[in-house]
Design a protein around this motif. Structure first.
Motif, PDB file in Angstrom:
ATOM      1  N   THR A   1      -5.672   0.571   4.412  1.00  0.00           N
ATOM      2  CA  THR A   1      -5.042  -0.577   2.851  1.00  0.00           C
ATOM      3  C   THR A   1      -5.734  -1.805   3.658  1.00  0.00           C
ATOM      4  N   ALA A   2      -6.377  -2.221   4.686  1.00  0.00           N
ATOM      5  CA  ALA A   2      -6.364  -3.264   5.878  1.00  0.00           C
ATOM      6  C   ALA A   2      -8.114  -3.428   5.239  1.00  0.00           C
ATOM      7  N   LYS A   3      -8.687  -2.037   5.439  1.00  0.00           N
ATOM      8  CA  LYS A   3      -9.997  -1.828   5.221  1.00  0.00           C
ATOM      9  C   LYS A   3     -10.739  -2.284   3.896  1.00  0.00           C
ATOM     10  N   TRP A   4      -9.209  -1.827   2.915  1.00  0.00           N
ATOM     11  CA  TRP A   4      -9.854  -1.910   1.472  1.00  0.00           C
ATOM     12  C   TRP A   4      -9.647  -3.084   1.247  1.00  0.00           C
ATOM     13  N   HIS A   5      -8.596  -4.116   1.985  1.00  0.00           N
ATOM     14  CA  HIS A   5      -9.290  -5.630   1.291  1.00  0.00           C
ATOM     15  C   HIS A   5      -9.961  -6.149   1.418  1.00  0.00           C
ATOM     16  N   LEU A   6     -10.561  -5.924   2.422  1.00  0.00           N
ATOM     17  CA  LEU A   6     -11.767  -6.429   3.941  1.00  0.00           C
ATOM     18  C   LEU A   6     -12.946  -5.749   2.541  1.00  0.00           C
ATOM     19  N   THR A   7     -13.190  -4.889   2.135  1.00  0.00           N
ATOM     20  CA  THR A   7     -14.222  -4.436   1.338  1.00  0.00           C
ATOM     21  C   THR A   7     -14.065  -5.803   0.286  1.00  0.00           C
ATOM     22  N   LYS A   8     -12.603  -5.865  -0.837  1.00  0.00           N
ATOM     23  CA  LYS A   8     -12.263  -6.364  -2.405  1.00  0.00           C
ATOM     24  C   LYS A   8     -13.002  -8.145  -1.351  1.00  0.00           C
ATOM     25  N   ALA A   9     -12.616  -8.543  -0.424  1.00  0.00           N
ATOM     26  CA  ALA A   9     -13.624  -9.968  -0.351  1.00  0.00           C
ATOM     27  C   ALA A   9     -14.655  -9.767  -0.067  1.00  0.00           C
TER      28      ALA A   9
ATOM     29  N   GLU B   1      -5.737 -13.622   3.962  1.00  0.00           N
ATOM     30  CA  GLU B   1      -4.079 -13.001   5.206  1.00  0.00           C
ATOM     31  C   GLU B   1      -6.067 -12.177   6.169  1.00  0.00           C
ATOM     32  N   VAL B   2      -6.830 -11.230   5.516  1.00  0.00           N
ATOM     33  CA  VAL B   2      -6.844  -9.883   6.695  1.00  0.00           C
ATOM     34  C   VAL B   2      -8.687 -11.006   7.006  1.00  0.00           C
ATOM     35  N   LEU B   3      -9.263 -11.961   5.997  1.00  0.00           N
ATOM     36  CA  LEU B   3     -10.111 -12.255   6.363  1.00  0.00           C
ATOM     37  C   LEU B   3      -9.851 -13.341   7.437  1.00  0.00           C
ATOM     38  N   LEU B   4      -8.559 -13.903   7.280  1.00  0.00           N
ATOM     39  CA  LEU B   4      -8.308 -15.159   8.086  1.00  0.00           C
ATOM     40  C   LEU B   4      -8.011 -14.542   9.859  1.00  0.00           C
ATOM     41  N   TRP B   5      -7.756 -13.081  10.176  1.00  0.00           N
ATOM     42  CA  TRP B   5      -7.785 -12.052  10.772  1.00  0.00           C
ATOM     43  C   TRP B   5      -8.943 -11.700  11.234  1.00  0.00           C
ATOM     44  N   ALA B   6      -9.502 -11.877  10.663  1.00  0.00           N
ATOM     45  CA  ALA B   6     -10.680 -10.738  11.125  1.00  0.00           C
ATOM     46  C   ALA B   6     -12.035 -12.044  11.473  1.00  0.00           C
TER      47      ALA B   6
ATOM     48  N   GLU C   1      -5.819  -4.024  14.471  1.00  0.00           N
ATOM     49  CA  GLU C   1      -4.950  -4.567  14.814  1.00  0.00           C
ATOM     50  C   GLU C   1      -4.648  -5.369  13.439  1.00  0.00           C
ATOM     51  N   THR C   2      -4.995  -6.149  12.809  1.00  0.00           N
ATOM     52  CA  THR C   2      -4.717  -6.309  11.813  1.00  0.00           C
ATOM     53  C   THR C   2      -3.524  -5.304  11.037  1.00  0.00           C
ATOM     54  N   SER C   3      -3.884  -4.315  10.287  1.00  0.00           N
ATOM     55  CA  SER C   3      -2.937  -3.984   9.642  1.00  0.00           C
ATOM     56  C   SER C   3      -1.569  -3.716  10.735  1.00  0.00           C
ATOM     57  N   GLN C   4      -1.866  -3.932  11.838  1.00  0.00           N
ATOM     58  CA  GLN C   4      -0.397  -3.579  12.930  1.00  0.00           C
ATOM     59  C   GLN C   4       0.151  -5.517  12.505  1.00  0.00           C
ATOM     60  N   ILE C   5      -0.396  -5.900  12.632  1.00  0.00           N
ATOM     61  CA  ILE C   5       0.072  -7.471  12.664  1.00  0.00           C
ATOM     62  C   ILE C   5       0.523  -7.726  11.351  1.00  0.00           C
ATOM     63  N   LEU C   6      -0.203  -7.449   9.977  1.00  0.00           N
ATOM     64  CA  LEU C   6       0.618  -7.276   8.648  1.00  0.00           C
ATOM     65  C   LEU C   6       1.791  -6.547   8.420  1.00  0.00           C
ATOM     66  N   GLY C   7       1.976  -5.086   8.844  1.00  0.00           N
ATOM     67  CA  GLY C   7       2.623  -4.631   8.582  1.00  0.00           C
ATOM     68  C   GLY C   7       1.880  -3.364   7.450  1.00  0.00           C
TER      69      GLY C   7
END
Length: 240
Positions: A208-216, A184-189, A197-203
């Motif tokens: 946390t959004a940055k952490w998921h990008l790091t893991k990706a 999801e976070v990659l799709l919005w990226a 913006e991604t964090s707001q879209i996904l709640g």
């Protein structure tokens, strides 16, 4: 270049285990024709972003990032013309209505700062995009190719594209690379959204959004989010 070198490259295409090996091989092979850089990507149309469509990135360090960040694909005459023809062409032969604009000339001027002065493009039909193009770049001011050399480049471009498709199809472990949230976070990226913006879209929280990008990024073994998006699209894990 002699024809046997082309056939040797075609044969090696079947054996490469990943796109990195394919890119290194292709760059080494076309160097004898005066090309130091190349890029293979889908041709963006209708507001599509270029970065997720890139399949082989052999551009100079820094140029890809500048090209993407400035959205040069929208005004670059070579990119525009690649969507309008299936005939291979020298960059110098792009019609003036696209290459002669101030914006396109500005892109060419910036490319020259990175040692890119001329080139040869091979548009191709694609199963993943509306159309793809493999663009070979040279530091020479004028790109001179014989008809036979053009055929050699076209042959290698086509087989490189086929090799990438084969690599994508045979990788049966793709589904385990990313979690649903990382997708999801990659799709919005890929859609151009910031972490905030991604964090707001996904709640989510921005952290946390940055952490998921790091893991990706770690999952693909790449350094940037843009590279992670490219790999996710290539492996058909996201479809921007």
């Amino acid at each position: 270049m002699i024809d046997s070198e082309v056939f040797d490259f075609v044969e090696r295409c079947r054996k490469h285990a990943n796109v990195g090996q394919l890119l290194t091989d292709l760059l080494h092979t076309v160097k004898t024709l005066g090309f130091e850089h190349l890029i293979l990507s889908g041709v963006p149309l209708g507001g599509q972003k270029l970065a997720p469509m890139v399949e082989l990135n052999g551009w100079p360090n820094g140029w890809f990032e500048r090209y993407v960040d400035a959205e040069h694909a929208v005004v670059d005459g070579v990119c525009i013309y690649s969507a309008k023809t299936l005939k291979p062409f020298l960059w110098a032969d792009v019609p003036a209505k696209w290459s002669g604009t101030k914006a396109s000339q500005r892109v060419a001027g910036e490319a020259a700062e990175f040692g890119i002065m001329s080139g040869f493009a091979v548009p191709m039909l694609s199963v993943s995009h509306w159309q793809s193009v493999l663009s070979f770049a040279s530091s020479a001011k004028v790109c001179s190719l014989s008809p036979r050399q053009e055929v050699q480049l076209v042959t290698m471009a086509i087989y490189a594209g086929m090799a990438i498709q084969a690599l994508s199809q045979r990788d049966d472990k793709n589904e385990d690379l990313l979690t649903d949230r990382e997708r999801e976070v990659l799709l919005w990226a890929a859609a151009g959204k910031t972490s905030s913006e991604t964090s707001q879209i996904l709640g989510l929280t921005e952290r946390t959004a940055k952490w998921h990008l790091t893991k990706a990024r770690e999952a693909f073994g790449v350094a940037t989010t843009t590279q992670a998006v490219v790999e996710a699209v290539r492996k058909r894990l996201i479809h921007p």
